[in-house]
Write a protein that holds these residues in place. Sequence first.
Motif, PDB file in Angstrom:
ATOM      1  N   MET A  99       0.860  -1.180   0.000  1.00 33.89           N
ATOM      2  CA  MET A  99       0.000   0.000   0.000  1.00 33.89           C
ATOM      3  C   MET A  99       0.896   1.230   0.000  1.00 33.89           C
ATOM      4  O   MET A  99       1.842   1.311   0.786  1.00 33.89           O
ATOM      5  N   LEU A 100       0.610   2.139  -0.889  1.00 33.40           N
ATOM      6  CA  LEU A 100       1.341   3.405  -0.985  1.00 33.40           C
ATOM      7  C   LEU A 100       0.435   4.524  -0.486  1.00 33.40           C
ATOM      8  O   LEU A 100      -0.746   4.551  -0.807  1.00 33.40           O
ATOM      9  N   ALA A 101       0.996   5.448   0.284  1.00 30.21           N
ATOM     10  CA  ALA A 101       0.213   6.602   0.744  1.00 30.21           C
ATOM     11  C   ALA A 101       1.058   7.861   0.637  1.00 30.21           C
ATOM     12  O   ALA A 101       2.252   7.839   0.969  1.00 30.21           O
ATOM     13  N   PRO A 102       0.472   8.957   0.150  1.00 30.78           N
ATOM     14  CA  PRO A 102       1.198  10.233   0.212  1.00 30.78           C
ATOM     15  C   PRO A 102       1.358  10.626   1.673  1.00 30.78           C
ATOM     16  O   PRO A 102       0.572  10.198   2.533  1.00 30.78           O
ATOM     17  N   ARG A 103       2.342  11.401   1.966  1.00 27.89           N
ATOM     18  CA  ARG A 103       2.617  11.748   3.367  1.00 27.89           C
ATOM     19  C   ARG A 103       1.482  12.556   4.004  1.00 27.89           C
ATOM     20  O   ARG A 103       1.364  12.605   5.228  1.00 27.89           O
ATOM     21  N   SER A 104       0.623  13.148   3.197  1.00 21.51           N
ATOM     22  CA  SER A 104      -0.535  13.867   3.732  1.00 21.51           C
ATOM     23  C   SER A 104      -1.550  12.917   4.368  1.00 21.51           C
ATOM     24  O   SER A 104      -2.427  13.340   5.108  1.00 21.51           O
TER      25      SER A 104
END
Length: 246
Positions: free
Chosen positions: A212-217
């Motif tokens: 799973m990839l998530a932007p730091r926001s």
Amino acid sequence: MKHLALALLVLCALLAVKSAPAQEVTVYTSASFAPLMLADGRGMYPDLIAYLNQRKLGTLTFRLRYMPRKRLQVKLEDGSIDGMVIGMMPEWFDDVEQKKYLWSAPFATDRYALVSMAAKPVSPDAPASLVGASVGVTFGYHYPGIDAWMARSGMLRSEGPSDEKNIEKMLLGRVDCVIVAESMARYFMRAHGMTARLHLATLASAPTERRMLAPRSHAAAFEKIAPVLKQLKSDPAWQRIVATYQ
């Protein structure tokens, strides 16, 4: 009085949690092929989203949404993505050091396979069959460790919009072989009764990882699901779900 005050504090805390608004997190995927995504709405990714929702991670709820790969990559690069992305690996986004984005532990692994017609097999074990062979690959995809091998082997890349479209092209005789995820190839062969018609050769390359990839926001939401994804491989309930697609 102390006990009464404590009871009131606990009650207030429970009411606050109960009244907290649900936070919906969109999880994007660019996958459109089985067993990750099935035409009837089922698939490993929809099942994983349902699994996360059943875990009741605070006020979070998750919704899966499809987005074409190229558009997804553009939105990630310009910072306009409004959710997480499932099924990616750092090498595909020039983030091997995992500094651009937040990455979960791998919750599944796969390998690439070379699929061709059994009547005219194309195989890594037969180098002569590779020279000049047209190979279907997905437009815009980077195949770590395999791109260089294709070039050295003298294969001719033919880009298509998806793995399934590339397989269709091969069945129509428009390409000699395709490179796809092994799990997808085996599922397709079994589901369509083509085990005898197609030749599958697993490629000697590093396993592909699904993360799973998530932007730091989205760090706050990511921190809630990262531990759950980390233990998926050892969760019997999840493994039973995975087994239905194998």
